[in-house]
Design an enzyme around this catalytic site. Structure first.
Site, short mmCIF file in Angstrom:
data_model
loop_
_atom_site.label_atom_id
_atom_site.label_comp_id
_atom_site.label_asym_id
_atom_site.label_seq_id
_atom_site.Cartn_x
_atom_site.Cartn_y
_atom_site.Cartn_z
CB SER A 90 -0.85 -0.01 1.27
OG SER A 90 -1.42 1.25 1.51
CE1 TYR A 129 -3.94 -2.93 5.49
CE2 TYR A 129 -3.41 -0.61 5.15
CZ TYR A 129 -3.72 -1.86 4.63
OH TYR A 129 -3.80 -2.04 3.27
CE LYS A 139 -1.41 -4.67 3.27
NZ LYS A 139 -1.69 -5.98 2.70
P1 NAD Z 1 -10.95 -7.06 1.05
O1 NAD Z 1 -11.16 -7.10 2.51
O2 NAD Z 1 -12.11 -6.77 0.17
O3 NAD Z 1 -10.29 -8.44 0.57
C1 NAD Z 1 -9.40 -9.17 1.37
C2 NAD Z 1 -9.88 -10.61 1.40
O4 NAD Z 1 -8.99 -11.38 2.19
C3 NAD Z 1 -11.27 -10.76 1.99
O5 NAD Z 1 -12.09 -11.48 1.08
C4 NAD Z 1 -11.04 -11.56 3.28
O6 NAD Z 1 -12.11 -12.42 3.56
C5 NAD Z 1 -9.76 -12.30 2.95
N1 NAD Z 1 -8.91 -12.68 4.10
C6 NAD Z 1 -8.42 -11.89 5.10
N2 NAD Z 1 -7.64 -12.61 5.91
C7 NAD Z 1 -7.59 -13.88 5.42
C8 NAD Z 1 -6.94 -15.08 5.80
N3 NAD Z 1 -6.16 -15.14 6.88
N4 NAD Z 1 -7.12 -16.19 5.04
C9 NAD Z 1 -7.91 -16.16 3.94
N5 NAD Z 1 -8.55 -15.06 3.53
C10 NAD Z 1 -8.39 -13.93 4.26
O7 NAD Z 1 -9.76 -6.02 0.77
P2 NAD Z 1 -9.20 -5.44 -0.60
O8 NAD Z 1 -9.53 -4.00 -0.65
O9 NAD Z 1 -9.60 -6.30 -1.73
O10 NAD Z 1 -7.65 -5.55 -0.32
C11 NAD Z 1 -6.86 -6.62 -0.83
C12 NAD Z 1 -5.43 -6.44 -0.35
O11 NAD Z 1 -4.92 -5.19 -0.83
C13 NAD Z 1 -5.28 -6.39 1.18
O12 NAD Z 1 -4.09 -7.04 1.53
C14 NAD Z 1 -5.19 -4.91 1.47
O13 NAD Z 1 -4.47 -4.65 2.64
C15 NAD Z 1 -4.44 -4.41 0.25
N6 NAD Z 1 -4.67 -2.98 -0.05
C16 NAD Z 1 -5.95 -2.53 -0.20
C17 NAD Z 1 -6.17 -1.20 -0.46
C18 NAD Z 1 -7.57 -0.66 -0.61
O14 NAD Z 1 -7.73 0.56 -0.56
N7 NAD Z 1 -8.59 -1.46 -0.81
C19 NAD Z 1 -5.08 -0.31 -0.58
C20 NAD Z 1 -3.80 -0.82 -0.44
C21 NAD Z 1 -3.60 -2.17 -0.18
C1 UD1 Z 2 -6.91 5.07 4.00
C2 UD1 Z 2 -6.01 4.53 5.09
C3 UD1 Z 2 -4.76 3.97 4.46
C4 UD1 Z 2 -5.10 2.92 3.41
C5 UD1 Z 2 -6.03 3.56 2.37
C6 UD1 Z 2 -6.48 2.58 1.32
C7 UD1 Z 2 -6.53 5.87 7.10
C8 UD1 Z 2 -6.00 6.87 8.08
N1 UD1 Z 2 -5.73 5.59 6.06
O1 UD1 Z 2 -6.22 6.06 3.35
O2 UD1 Z 2 -3.92 3.40 5.44
O3 UD1 Z 2 -3.93 2.44 2.78
O4 UD1 Z 2 -7.20 4.05 3.05
O5 UD1 Z 2 -7.29 1.60 1.89
O6 UD1 Z 2 -7.61 5.34 7.26
N2 UD1 Z 2 -12.27 11.30 3.64
C9 UD1 Z 2 -13.27 12.16 4.03
N3 UD1 Z 2 -14.41 11.64 4.56
C10 UD1 Z 2 -14.61 10.29 4.70
C11 UD1 Z 2 -13.58 9.41 4.27
C12 UD1 Z 2 -12.43 9.96 3.76
O7 UD1 Z 2 -13.13 13.37 3.93
O8 UD1 Z 2 -15.67 9.88 5.19
C13 UD1 Z 2 -11.05 11.87 3.02
C14 UD1 Z 2 -9.77 11.53 3.76
O9 UD1 Z 2 -9.48 12.48 4.75
C15 UD1 Z 2 -8.75 11.51 2.62
C16 UD1 Z 2 -9.56 11.04 1.41
O10 UD1 Z 2 -10.93 11.30 1.74
O11 UD1 Z 2 -8.28 12.80 2.36
C17 UD1 Z 2 -9.40 9.55 1.12
O12 UD1 Z 2 -9.68 8.81 2.28
P1 UD1 Z 2 -9.70 7.21 2.32
O13 UD1 Z 2 -10.56 6.70 1.23
O14 UD1 Z 2 -10.01 6.77 3.69
O15 UD1 Z 2 -8.19 6.80 1.93
P2 UD1 Z 2 -6.81 7.26 2.59
O16 UD1 Z 2 -6.97 8.35 3.55
O17 UD1 Z 2 -5.88 7.52 1.46
#
Ligand code: NAD
Ligand code: UD1
Length: 331
Positions: free
Chosen positions: A124, A148, A152
């Site tokens: 991330s 969290y 990573k």
């Molecule tokens: P998500 O929660 O939708 O998907 C994660 C999946 O992993 C879920 O289906 C959950 O059931 C499964 N899971 C969790 N722990 C498990 C375990 N121990 N064994 C088997 N399954 C397990 O999340 P996402 O948004 O699809 O994220 C996917 C990956 O990307 C995660 O590692 C997350 O940290 C990373 N990531 C997400 C974002 C984001 O904004 N969505 C940003 C940066 C990184």
């Molecule tokens: C969040 C996580 C980050 C993670 C990323 C992707 C926190 C502090 N950080 O980041 O660790 O990697 O999601 O999953 O949670 N915002 C509002 N109102 C809301 C929600 C968000 O104003 O209800 C604003 C936030 O202040 C930010 C932007 O929208 O400026 C995006 O927010 P968000 O979607 O939560 O992502 P990140 O802050 O980038």
């Protein structure tokens, strides 16, 4: 290639499963369903017209993985499975450290044992901390403000150390910026349980009338309009980035930012959403959210140069597809 997709019923994993199948790969999905539903597998089948093998397993468990790796030969693993709620990680640090780092260790161990050379890890942009934008892969990582983010950074470190002594291991660490949107069919998308933490699902639930108004966390940041700036990336562009990264893997560790390279402020996102979908998003400005940074966007030149990958979908499409999914979504 035959790919094990952990977390494949989740938000990014399900879209990447579709992209992998569409690119001609075969997949096996492993997910414990702690944050997703098995019905997503049917949606993936409906979109692609292909069968998908699914196992409900916890990928921190060695016995279950032993069975999985004995039953299938994999060419690679894409490891999405993880817990991702920042606030919850502060409340339950052990759960987060255990789930997110043990899964990485156990999976890489089974890869080495079974001669599975390719490993892609979901990292991330949060690992950059409050660095100077744009974030470049070579930057020294700054401490993150929550467990969290630490999971990573630690997982990245584990993979680097493992690859260091296993020169055939091919690892790609993908640092995602802010994935939003949904598959254009509207069949899969982001469906968080409870009140969303992230902005796009919050906006779509306001649009639907499930939530009254958006709370904007701060308008006194040193940004274009005072609200936080992020690099929003369409989840299908992100999914396709995984396919390209997989197909370009070579021995060693390769780190790539996956973003668009452009930042948008919260207000810009809200206004684009309103324009793209013809709906009004009521909002109020509230105080800053602890741990938030002012600006985050990627330098994407490495992925462009080495993988030939760039995003194709703009922020209007992100807003349209996010709304198309939410509008049709039934709990
Ligand atoms: P998500 O929660 O939708 O998907 C994660 C999946 O992993 C879920 O289906 C959950 O059931 C499964 N899971 C969790 N722990 C498990 C375990 N121990 N064994 C088997 N399954 C397990 O999340 P996402 O948004 O699809 O994220 C996917 C990956 O990307 C995660 O590692 C997350 O940290 C990373 N990531 C997400 C974002 C984001 O904004 N969505 C940003 C940066 C990184
Ligand atoms: C969040 C996580 C980050 C993670 C990323 C992707 C926190 C502090 N950080 O980041 O660790 O990697 O999601 O999953 O949670 N915002 C509002 N109102 C809301 C929600 C968000 O104003 O209800 C604003 C936030 O202040 C930010 C932007 O929208 O400026 C995006 O927010 P968000 O979607 O939560 O992502 P990140 O802050 O980038």
């Amino acid at each position: 290639m035959n790919i094990l997709v952990t977390g494949g019923t989740g938000y990014i994993g399900s879209h990447t499963s579709v992209a992998l199948i569409e690119a001609g790969h075969e997949i096996v999905v492993a997910d414990n369903l702690c944050n997703s539903k098995a019905s997503t597998i049917d949606r993936i089948k409906e979109i692609t017209g292909k069968e998908v093998t699914f196992y409900q397993v916890d990928v921190t468990g060695e016995e279950a993985l032993d069975r999985l790796f004995s039953k299938h030969h994999f060419d690679g693993v894409i490891h999405f499975a993880g817990l991702k709620a920042v606030g919850e990680s502060v409340e339950k640090p052990l759960l987060y450290y255990y789930n997110n780092t043990v899964s990485t260790m156990v999976l890489s161990k089974f890869c080495l044992k079974n001669k599975v050379k390719k490993f892609i890890f979901s990292s991330s942009a949060t690992v950059y901390g409050d660095n100077k934008v744009p974030f470049v892969e070579t930057m020294e990582l700054l401490p993150t403000t929550n467990p969290y983010g630490e999971t990573k950074a630690i997982s990245e470190r584990i993979l680097k150390d493992v690859a260091n002594v296993n020169p055939d291991f091919e690892v790609s660490i993908l640092r995602y910026f802010n994935p939003v949107g949904a598959h254009e069919s509207g069949l899969i998308g982001e469906a968080p349980t409870g009140i969303p933490n992230n902005i796009m699902p919050y906006i779509t639930q306001v649009a639907k009338g499930k939530l009254e108004k958006l709370k904007i966390f701060g308008n006194d940041y040193p940004t274009v309009d005072g609200t936080g700036v992020r690099d929003y990336i369409h989840v299908m562009d992100l999914a396709e980035g995984h396919v390209v990264a997989l197909e370009h893997l070579t021995p060693g560790v390769h780190i790539y930012n996956l973003g668009t390279g452009h930042g948008a402020s919260v207000l810009q996102l809200v206004h684009t959403f309103e324009e793209a979908n013809g709906v009004k998003i009521p909002y109020e400005i509230v105080g800053r959210r602890p741990g938030d940074i002012a600006e985050s966007y990627a330098d994407v030149s490495k992925a462009e140069r080495e993988l030939g990958w760039t995003t194709k979908r703009d922020i209007y499409q992100m807003c349209r597809d996010a709304w198309n999914f939410e509008r049709n979504f039934k709990e």
